[in-house]
Write a protein that holds these residues in place. Structure first.
Motif, short mmCIF file in Angstrom:
data_model
loop_
_atom_site.label_atom_id
_atom_site.label_comp_id
_atom_site.label_asym_id
_atom_site.label_seq_id
_atom_site.Cartn_x
_atom_site.Cartn_y
_atom_site.Cartn_z
N LEU A 1 6.25 -7.40 -7.21
CA LEU A 1 7.07 -8.18 -6.27
C LEU A 1 8.32 -7.43 -5.87
O LEU A 1 8.83 -7.61 -4.76
CB LEU A 1 7.46 -9.53 -6.90
N GLN A 2 8.88 -6.60 -6.82
CA GLN A 2 10.10 -5.85 -6.53
C GLN A 2 9.99 -4.49 -7.21
O GLN A 2 9.53 -4.39 -8.36
CB GLN A 2 11.33 -6.62 -7.05
N SER B 1 4.43 1.30 -8.79
CA SER B 1 3.24 0.51 -8.49
C SER B 1 2.67 -0.01 -9.79
O SER B 1 3.04 0.46 -10.88
CB SER B 1 2.20 1.34 -7.74
N VAL B 2 1.74 -1.01 -9.69
CA VAL B 2 1.13 -1.60 -10.86
C VAL B 2 -0.36 -1.71 -10.65
O VAL B 2 -0.83 -2.01 -9.53
CB VAL B 2 1.77 -2.97 -11.19
N ILE C 1 7.13 -7.80 -11.86
CA ILE C 1 5.67 -7.84 -11.86
C ILE C 1 5.22 -9.29 -11.95
O ILE C 1 5.75 -10.07 -12.76
CB ILE C 1 5.09 -7.02 -13.04
N GLN C 2 4.21 -9.65 -11.10
CA GLN C 2 3.65 -11.01 -11.10
C GLN C 2 2.24 -10.98 -11.64
O GLN C 2 1.45 -10.07 -11.33
CB GLN C 2 3.65 -11.59 -9.68
N GLY D 1 2.91 -16.19 -13.00
CA GLY D 1 4.12 -15.98 -13.80
C GLY D 1 4.60 -14.56 -13.56
O GLY D 1 3.82 -13.67 -13.18
N SER D 2 5.88 -14.28 -13.79
CA SER D 2 6.45 -12.96 -13.51
C SER D 2 7.35 -12.52 -14.66
O SER D 2 7.81 -13.33 -15.47
CB SER D 2 7.24 -12.98 -12.20
N THR D 3 7.64 -11.23 -14.68
CA THR D 3 8.54 -10.64 -15.66
C THR D 3 9.29 -9.49 -15.01
O THR D 3 8.87 -8.96 -13.97
CB THR D 3 7.78 -10.14 -16.89
N THR D 4 10.39 -9.10 -15.66
CA THR D 4 11.26 -8.04 -15.13
C THR D 4 11.19 -6.82 -16.05
O THR D 4 11.25 -6.95 -17.29
CB THR D 4 12.71 -8.53 -15.03
#
Length: 796
Positions: free
Chosen positions: A203-204, A210-211, A237-238, A251-254
């Protein structure tokens, strides 16, 4: 009994099927032909064989989780073959959640869920069903177990249990470099549908990272990311379930990503030219300046090594690196002299110590700068021509002898005159003096090498124009040797001459010592005095190796005839001029016993030095032992024998008797009469008595303050009585011809402590009552009378 479910068929269709089966079974007309369970008998009747049927038909029940409707959720139906539909069968449900979560219609057997269930909390429930006769309560079917499974729906979003994350990646990394792998978890059932199928997306953080949508691995997406330009990045990351489809939960994390440093920047000096002022008085080895090159890298990638690359600067200066500040510390290697050289030019290079070959294409990781040093003029102290002077002078030289000269000059351009003087704090200054203008050192007294061979002094120099500037130089003076000490024989060891020595036998090898040094004192010659007659007992042989041998000339020596001999020996040294000395050795004659090379006199030789033979010594010792035995025997007999001290009871000589036993009764006082001491005139004439050794009896001293006048008068009579007895004892010819001891308890008139005799005790006041002595028996009768008389005299 059968169970119909709602898993695949509509409840209405299930009920129709169930009614149809029941209706067909109730209207069935059996045929006349025997069936498989019947047997035809001989009389034409048929015997029916009843086979037990299975009463329960089981299928798994399913119930959806998270039911939100207003009515209870229908789960399924229980039915028994014994149920005719007339309400005579009662259904009972027991087990997990029975009566609270799950309820059953006792008549129809329908099961409903009254609460909303959560599969993530409990996936299934185990229950027990039983069919009873409503009227008799008898079990129509045995109790059986069945399971109700909670069917999953997508009601849980993916979560990152370990987030947020922190990661690092080296700067300038290639595209696709792995940074970190993140993993999300979904509480839904992974075996049913896509509720737990997760897809990752970023997402950012684009376009830098990249993921991977399936694995969650984060990778770099751009090359040449420079830490010096940007160091920190934030990536979001989502994770979305239902395989990322619309309607899926997410759900997401930083992830905080930091670029770590690599050595991709060379050191650089802020400017190319520097200037530095250094006074010529700067000390060697001390820092004189600093220089620094900048490096944008961090840690070991920014370590810099500085060096001076031109010989002009490297010969005079040195540079080192301060590890904390990464500065180049410039130090002085040699003293500066303004008069000789006023400026220096240093080319300084700074180089990275840890190179990364991946970035060699960027160029050489070093930089150079020029440092111009200007030397400042300073008024300096005088400088001696050399750093240490060593001089010498012969011993015994007269006072004022020249030793040497020290020289110093003013290093400054004005060349000021120099004055010299000695450091007065040192001990050697009393032996020397120095001319303050010329620097000439002379002696102040004759020197003795044997007393002190080296002298250390310090010479100081100062300028006339600036006396506060001092310089020092050490001066060592060696005292040279002259042959002024005669040699002498070393007499540390005793020379022993054995009685068994033969003519020509070497008795002892002697050496000499000389206080002079090796050049004058280590070559010796030996001889016997020429002015004396030839020695008939010994001769001397010079071994020509600075030793001499004493040789016996007699055939045999006898220590009884003569024990000691004296042998004078003359010794010459090899000095210029040669000196000689005479030493006299003492030679002792004795019987010898050999212990290796060491000779020791026997004990007999030393004991017989008085001229006595062995037999005579033994006889003397025996006599001494016999005399000691007689004395001991005599003393023992005298102690064991006890005799009366006085021949007659009428003999009243003054004797003090000591008794070792107790309770002698009246016999204790028969040896003397105390009245006679108070009235010496009443004593009888002298009678013959044995010579005895009376022993002093201990008496208690009477305090002088309690003495009476009568006692003082009696003392005069006692004194006269003792003097009279003394004269009689001296002129009496009838006494034995050896001394006898007569002891009197009189200490003389005027004694400060008074008499210790108990003779005057009746004249004193006693505080003790002695009447109890009358009850002690006849042994103490006399003692009781004495103390009774004493008390009566005091009263009178």
């Amino acid at each position: 009994m059968r169970i119909s479910t709602t898993s695949c068929l509509c409840p209405f269709l299930v009920c129709l099927c169930f009614i149809q089966r029941c209706y067909g079974a109730s209207h069935h007309v059996p045929a006349k032909v025997p069936s498989k369970n019947q047997t035809k008998l001989a009389n034409g009747e048929t015997e029916v064989h009843h086979r037990p049927k299975r009463g329960w038909i089981w299928n798994q029940f399913f119930v959806l989780e998270e039911h939100l409707g207003p009515d209870a959720q229908y789960v399924g139906k229980l039915h028994s073959n014994s149920d005719k539909g007339d309400g005579s069968v009662r259904y009972i449900l027991s087990g997990e959640g029975a009566g609270t979560i799950f309820i059953i219609d006792e008549v129809t057997g329908d099961i409903h869920a009254t609460k909303s269930l959560d599969r993530e909390r409990k996936t299934h429930y185990v229950l027990h069903a039983q069919a009873l006769d409503r009227y008799t309560e008898e079990a129509l079917e045995p109790k059986s177990e069945f399971i109700i499974k909670v069917q999953d729906i997508n009601d849980n979003a993916p979560k990152f249990p370990d987030g947020p994350f922190v990661a690092t990646v080296p700067e300038m990394s290639e595209v696709g470099t792995s940074v970190l792998q993140v993993t999300a978890s979904d509480a839904d059932d992974p075996t049913y549908g896509n509720s737990a199928r997760i897809v990752y997306s970023i997402l950012q953080g684009q376009p830098y990272f990249s993921v991977d949508p399936k694995t969650g691995i984060i990778r770099t997406a751009l090359s040449d990311m420079d830490r010096e330009a940007r160091e920190h990045y934030t990536v979001v990351i989502q994770a979305k379930d239902m395989a990322g489809q619309v309607g899926g939960l997410s759900g997401s994390t930083t992830i905080n990503i930091t670029l770590t440093d690599v050595n991709d920047n060379p050191p650089m000096f802020p400017q190319k030219n520097y200037q530095l002022y250094v006074p010529e008085s700067a000390q060697v080895g001390k820092p004189v300046g600093k220089i620094k090159a900048n490096d944008e890298d961090l840690g070991i990638n920014a370590d810099i090594k500085y060096s001076i690359i031109n010989s002009e600067g490297a010969n005079t200066f040195s540079i080192s690196t301060d590890r904390d500040t990464r500065e180049g510390i410039i130090s002085l290697k040699k003293p500066l002299n303004y008069e000789r050289k006023k400026t220096y030019t240093l080319h300084i290079e700074g180089t990275n110590t840890h190179m990364d070959p991946r970035f060699s294409y960027l160029g050489s990781f070093k930089d150079t700068a020029t440092l111009k040093i200007t030397v400042g003029d300073v008024d300096e102290a005088p400088v001696f021509s050399i750093d240490h002077y060593i001089m010498d002078v012969y011993e015994n030289s007269p006072s004022g002898t020249e030793v040497g000269v020290v020289t110093a000059r003013d290093p400054d351009s004005r060349n000021s005159p120099v004055r010299y003087f000695l450091d007065s704090k040192e001990e050697g200054v009393r032996y020397f003096r120095i001319d303050e203008i010329s620097g000439l050192i002379r002696t102040t007294q004759p020197l003795d090498r044997e007393d002190m061979a080296w002298h250390n002094i310090t010479v100081m120099a100062s300028e006339v124009d600036n006396p506060s500037l001092l310089s020092h130089v050490p001066v060592t003076v060696q005292v040279l040797d002259v042959n002024d000490n005669p040699p002498e024989i070393a007499t540390d060891e005793e020379v022993i001459v054995c009685e068994s020595s033969r003519p020509g036998q070497v008795i002892q090898t002697v050496t000499a010592v000389d206080k002079d040094d090796f050049a004058n004192g280590q070559r010796f010659s030996f001889a016997l005095p020429s002015q004396q007659p030839v020695n008939p007992n010994f001769t001397l042989k010079d071994n020509e190796d600075s030793t001499a041998s004493i040789i016996g000339r007699r055939r045999r020596f006898n220590h009884l005839t003569q024990e000691l001999y004296e042998l004078p020996i003359v010794v010459w040294d090899g000095g210029e001029p040669s000196l000689s000395g005479t030493s006299t050795l003492t030679l002792r004659v004795c019987p010898c016993q050999h212990h290796g090379r060491i000779r020791m006199c026997q004990g007999e030789a030393f004991l017989s030095s008085a001229g006595l033979s062995t037999g005579a010594l033994i006889a003397i010792l025996l006599c001494i032992v016999i005399l000691l035995a007689i004395v001991v025997l005599f003393v023992t007999l005298r102690r064991s024998k006890k005799e009366p001290l006085i021949i007659s009871e009428e003999d009243i000589r003054e004797n003090v008797v000591t008794y070792d036993d107790e309770g002698g009764g009246e016999e204790d006082t028969e040896a003397f009469d105390m009245i006679a001491l108070r009235n010496p005139a009443a004593a009888e004439e002298l009678k013959f008595r044995r010579d005895v050794r009376p022993e002093a009896r201990k008496h208690c001293a009477t305090p002088r303050s309690r003495r009476t006048k009568a006692v003082e008068l009696d003392e005069v009579d006692v004194h006269e009585f003792i003097k009279q007895r003394l004269v009689e004892a001296d002129v009496d010819t009838s006494v034995p011809p050896y001394d006898s001891l007569q002891t009197y308890a009189y200490e003389g008139q005027g004694s400060p402590t008074g008499s210790i005799s108990p003779l005057d005790t009746p004249g004193t006041q006693s505080e003790q009552d002695y009447n109890y002595l009358d009850n002690w028996g006849p042994e103490f009768q006399k003692l009781a009378e004495l103390y009774g008389e004493a008390d009566s005299d005091v009263t009178t």
